[in-house]
Design an enzyme around this catalytic site. Structure first.
Site, PDB file in Angstrom:
ATOM      1  NE  ARG A  96      -8.229   8.557   4.686  1.00 30.13           N
ATOM      2  CZ  ARG A  96      -7.256   8.929   5.494  1.00 30.13           C
ATOM      3  NH1 ARG A  96      -6.156   9.438   4.998  1.00 30.13           N
ATOM      4  NH2 ARG A  96      -7.364   8.779   6.786  1.00 30.13           N
ATOM      5  N   PRO A  97      -7.535   3.401   2.104  1.00 27.60           N
ATOM      6  CG  PRO A  97      -5.445   2.383   1.907  1.00 27.60           C
ATOM      7  CD  PRO A  97      -6.149   3.692   1.719  1.00 27.60           C
ATOM      8  CB  ILE A  98     -10.584   0.630   5.862  1.00 29.43           C
ATOM      9  CG1 ILE A  98     -11.657   0.058   4.933  1.00 29.43           C
ATOM     10  CG2 ILE A  98     -10.731   2.128   6.014  1.00 29.43           C
ATOM     11  CD1 ILE A  98     -13.041   0.070   5.570  1.00 29.43           C
ATOM     12  CG  ASP A  99      -5.554  -2.798   3.642  1.00 33.10           C
ATOM     13  OD1 ASP A  99      -5.674  -1.554   3.569  1.00 33.10           O
ATOM     14  OD2 ASP A  99      -4.446  -3.353   3.756  1.00 33.10           O
ATOM     15  CG  LEU A 100      -3.564  -2.107   7.492  1.00 34.47           C
ATOM     16  CD1 LEU A 100      -2.627  -0.985   7.913  1.00 34.47           C
ATOM     17  CD2 LEU A 100      -2.808  -3.442   7.475  1.00 34.47           C
ATOM     18  CE  LYS A 156      -8.177  17.276  11.713  1.00 36.69           C
ATOM     19  NZ  LYS A 156      -8.421  15.902  11.316  1.00 36.69           N
ATOM     20  CG  ASN A 157      -5.439  14.316  13.890  1.00 38.14           C
ATOM     21  OD1 ASN A 157      -6.484  14.400  13.250  1.00 38.14           O
ATOM     22  ND2 ASN A 157      -4.277  14.738  13.404  1.00 38.14           N
ATOM     23  CG  ASP A 170      -1.767  15.883   9.753  1.00 35.66           C
ATOM     24  OD1 ASP A 170      -2.130  15.476   8.640  1.00 35.66           O
ATOM     25  OD2 ASP A 170      -2.301  15.525  10.816  1.00 35.66           O
ATOM     26  NE  ARG A 182      -8.361  13.245   6.042  1.00 32.90           N
ATOM     27  CZ  ARG A 182      -7.346  12.640   6.633  1.00 32.90           C
ATOM     28  NH1 ARG A 182      -7.078  11.390   6.346  1.00 32.90           N
ATOM     29  NH2 ARG A 182      -6.600  13.269   7.492  1.00 32.90           N
ATOM     30  CB  ILE A 229       2.050   9.332   5.253  1.00 32.09           C
ATOM     31  CG1 ILE A 229       3.253   9.445   6.195  1.00 32.09           C
ATOM     32  CG2 ILE A 229       0.856   8.692   5.951  1.00 32.09           C
ATOM     33  CD1 ILE A 229       3.684   8.185   6.873  1.00 32.09           C
ATOM     34  CB  CYS A 262     -10.513  11.905   1.455  1.00 31.32           C
ATOM     35  SG  CYS A 262      -8.845  11.711   2.019  1.00 31.32           S
ATOM     36  NE  ARG A 283     -11.924  17.683   7.452  1.00 33.14           N
ATOM     37  CZ  ARG A 283     -10.787  17.137   7.006  1.00 33.14           C
ATOM     38  NH1 ARG A 283     -10.324  17.460   5.837  1.00 33.14           N
ATOM     39  NH2 ARG A 283     -10.142  16.255   7.716  1.00 33.14           N
TER      40      ARG A 283
HETATM   41  C1  UD1 Z   1      -2.817   9.823   9.373  1.00 35.41           C
HETATM   42  C2  UD1 Z   1      -1.446  10.060   9.993  1.00 35.41           C
HETATM   43  C3  UD1 Z   1      -1.655  10.676  11.353  1.00 35.41           C
HETATM   44  C4  UD1 Z   1      -2.458  11.947  11.177  1.00 35.41           C
HETATM   45  C5  UD1 Z   1      -3.770  11.669  10.457  1.00 35.41           C
HETATM   46  C6  UD1 Z   1      -4.553  12.938  10.154  1.00 35.41           C
HETATM   47  C7  UD1 Z   1       0.555   8.700   9.798  1.00 35.41           C
HETATM   48  C8  UD1 Z   1       1.140   7.358   9.893  1.00 35.41           C
HETATM   49  N1  UD1 Z   1      -0.751   8.790  10.085  1.00 35.41           N
HETATM   50  O1  UD1 Z   1      -3.538   8.956  10.204  1.00 35.41           O
HETATM   51  O2  UD1 Z   1      -0.425  10.950  11.977  1.00 35.41           O
HETATM   52  O3  UD1 Z   1      -2.717  12.510  12.421  1.00 35.41           O
HETATM   53  O4  UD1 Z   1      -3.491  11.041   9.208  1.00 35.41           O
HETATM   54  O5  UD1 Z   1      -4.071  13.586   9.030  1.00 35.41           O
HETATM   55  O6  UD1 Z   1       1.217   9.652   9.486  1.00 35.41           O
HETATM   56  N2  UD1 Z   1      -3.287   2.451   5.258  1.00 35.41           N
HETATM   57  C9  UD1 Z   1      -3.513   1.279   4.589  1.00 35.41           C
HETATM   58  N3  UD1 Z   1      -4.505   0.453   5.028  1.00 35.41           N
HETATM   59  C10 UD1 Z   1      -5.269   0.742   6.111  1.00 35.41           C
HETATM   60  C11 UD1 Z   1      -5.028   1.948   6.796  1.00 35.41           C
HETATM   61  C12 UD1 Z   1      -4.041   2.786   6.342  1.00 35.41           C
HETATM   62  O7  UD1 Z   1      -2.868   0.971   3.592  1.00 35.41           O
HETATM   63  O8  UD1 Z   1      -6.148  -0.060   6.477  1.00 35.41           O
HETATM   64  C13 UD1 Z   1      -2.241   3.378   4.777  1.00 35.41           C
HETATM   65  C14 UD1 Z   1      -2.824   4.696   4.266  1.00 35.41           C
HETATM   66  O9  UD1 Z   1      -3.209   4.622   2.926  1.00 35.41           O
HETATM   67  C15 UD1 Z   1      -1.678   5.643   4.445  1.00 35.41           C
HETATM   68  C16 UD1 Z   1      -1.010   5.130   5.713  1.00 35.41           C
HETATM   69  O10 UD1 Z   1      -1.441   3.763   5.868  1.00 35.41           O
HETATM   70  O11 UD1 Z   1      -0.759   5.536   3.405  1.00 35.41           O
HETATM   71  C17 UD1 Z   1      -1.321   5.941   6.959  1.00 35.41           C
HETATM   72  O12 UD1 Z   1      -2.600   5.745   7.304  1.00 35.41           O
HETATM   73  P1  UD1 Z   1      -3.174   5.941   8.773  1.00 35.41           P
HETATM   74  O13 UD1 Z   1      -2.123   6.177   9.788  1.00 35.41           O
HETATM   75  O14 UD1 Z   1      -4.146   4.850   8.996  1.00 35.41           O
HETATM   76  O15 UD1 Z   1      -3.977   7.265   8.527  1.00 35.41           O
HETATM   77  P2  UD1 Z   1      -4.725   8.072   9.578  1.00 35.41           P
HETATM   78  O16 UD1 Z   1      -5.223   7.220  10.698  1.00 35.41           O
HETATM   79  O17 UD1 Z   1      -5.663   8.949   8.843  1.00 35.41           O
END
Ligand code: UD1
Length: 417
Positions: free
Chosen positions: A121-125, A22-23, A305, A92, A327, A116, A397
């Protein structure tokens, strides 16, 4: 609303074929927009998140055909750069469309992904990366508006190896001017799969699977055919179900390398593991042992996960285990439900202390999120009596035909509407 009803106690025995990841498939589907051509993707799982991605692609103007596990996306007629909120909310990880839409259309309008089930779900990065590549982005009324006359390669250092941000930057940089370097990049196998997919359509990306990824911008892309990697989390979930029921299960169509952190923990629990090239067999004949500490970490650490499904296994260990979720901040919603089934778990912030009990008992429980739902199914397989897991749409999902796969392994499980 469907529920899954399980009469627990059967030891699972047999073989289960693991679906495509899925991922992996979600970012790959987003990437189909880039080439303005034909994308043939094999081993796509039938999941709700996949259907949600296809709906977005259709809205953007792609033509889609589905032939069994193969999805063909023709993105030559993309004519939209705006994804409406209702479609964004279906999934998501829909923010992954940001990189590919802006790359192809040089404009993008997406609704801001809210929080969620497993926390904010921050997207600042993602947004910082856009700006570093010369893309103008502004947020207003819950939407992100992007404008990119030129996308210019840059050196981007992430302060956390975010999977989503790494993938979005790769998508944005594929057709940028010059080279983009992503430092402290996520090393997950799904990032490598995305690199392989993009290179298959003519991108020039190296380094995925390490913490430095280099993307040399190209001016043209072409048609691509690709097979999605096996789902390491689905495979781990079926192995965990063998561990908790004291059975023997062989998972096929897996890459054992991708499961090392989970296998190490299952071994610590007293399970015997036999690895072949693309299969893993787990059997447990002695009692379940506790583990000192499981800390969820970016790959190759223990995957967030698998935190919930593994916790179910530990509820029946002969001693106390500790699980630390580093995480996501809200990923213990399954705990209350496991306690309803007789588990002894105490949570303090992001740490859970699990004292093993002699047995779990069937109960009526609610899946609050995808992996938490899988954890409750696993617990139900080992519990005495009948467990009803509500909120199955969460499980759908991420797990393809979960009840059929468990029935084949000898579980007494059914879906009721
Ligand atoms: C995450 C998991 C990934 C898993 C997926 C589905 C990790 C590192 N990532 O990926 O392995 O397959 O969920 O469940 O385990 N964050 C920020 N700012 C950002 C983006 C992220 O602060 O712009 C933080 C998030 O809040 C979180 C962490 O980074 O604490 C991990 O986020 P990220 O790896 O981006 O999440 P997914 O891509 O959903």
């Amino acid at each position: 609303m469907s529920s899954i009803v399980i009469a627990g106690g059967n030891k699972l025995e047999g073989e289960v074929k693991i679906s495509g990841a899925k991922n992996s498939v979600l970012p790959i589907l987003a990437a189909t927009i880039l080439n303005g051509g034909k994308n043939i993707i094999h081993d796509c799982p039938e999941l709700k998140d996949v259907s949600a991605s296809l709906q977005i692609l259709e809205f953007l103007g792609c033509r889609i055909q589905r032939q069994g596990k193969t999805i063909i996306v023709d993105s030559s007629s993309v004519n939209e750069f705006h994804v409406p909120e209702n479609l964004m909310r279906e999934m998501r990880s829909s923010v992954i469309f940001l990189g590919s839409i802006v790359s192809r259309c040089r404009k993008a309008v997406l609704s801001y992904p809210g929080g969620c089930e497993i926390g904010p779900r921050p997207i600042d990065l993602h947004l910082k990366a856009l700006k570093k590549l010369g893309i103008k982005a502004r947020e207003s009324h819950g939407y992100i508006f992007c404008d990119a006359e030129n996308i210019i390669g840059n050196d981007i250092c992430l302060n956390f190896p975010s999977v989503g941000a790494t993938e979005n930057i790769m998508l944005m940089a594929v057709m940028a001017k010059g080279e983009t370097i992503i430092r402290n990049a996520a090393k997950e196998p799904e990032v490598v799969d995305l690199q392989d997919y993009l290179n298959g359509m003519g991108a020039k990306i190296t380094g995925a699977g390490t913490s430095v990824i280099r993307v040399e911008g190209v001016t043209e892309l072409h048609d691509v055919e690709h097979t999605v990697i096996p789902d390491r989390i689905e495979a781990s979930t079926y192995l965990a179900s063998a561990a908790i029921t004291g059975g023997t299960v062989k998972v096929t169509n897996v890459n054992p390398e991708h499961l090392q952190a989970v296998l190490a923990v299952l071994q610590e629990c007293g399970c015997k593991i036999y690895i072949e090239k693309d299969s893993i067999t787990l059997s447990r004949t002695s009692s379940l042992q506790p583990v000192d500490v499981i800390r969820t970490l970016p790959y190759p650490g223990f995957p967030t996960d698998m935190q919930a499904p593994m916790m179910s296994v530990l509820t029946l260990a002969k001693g106390t285990s500790i699980v630390s979720e580093t995480i996501f901040e809200n990923r213990f919603k399954h705990v209350e439900e496991l306690i309803r089934m007789g588990a002894d778990i105490m949570v303090d912030g992001r740490v859970a202390v699990i004292r093993g009990v002699d047995k779990l008992t069937g109960a009526n429980v609610n899946a609050m999120d995808l992996r938490g739902g899988a954890a409750l199914v696993i617990a139900g397989l080992a519990a005495e009596g009948v467990t009803t897991v509500n909120g199955v749409h969460h499980i759908d999902r991420g797990y393809e035909k979960i009840e059929d796969k468990f029935i084949n392994l000898g579980a007494d499980i059914k879906r009721v509407d």
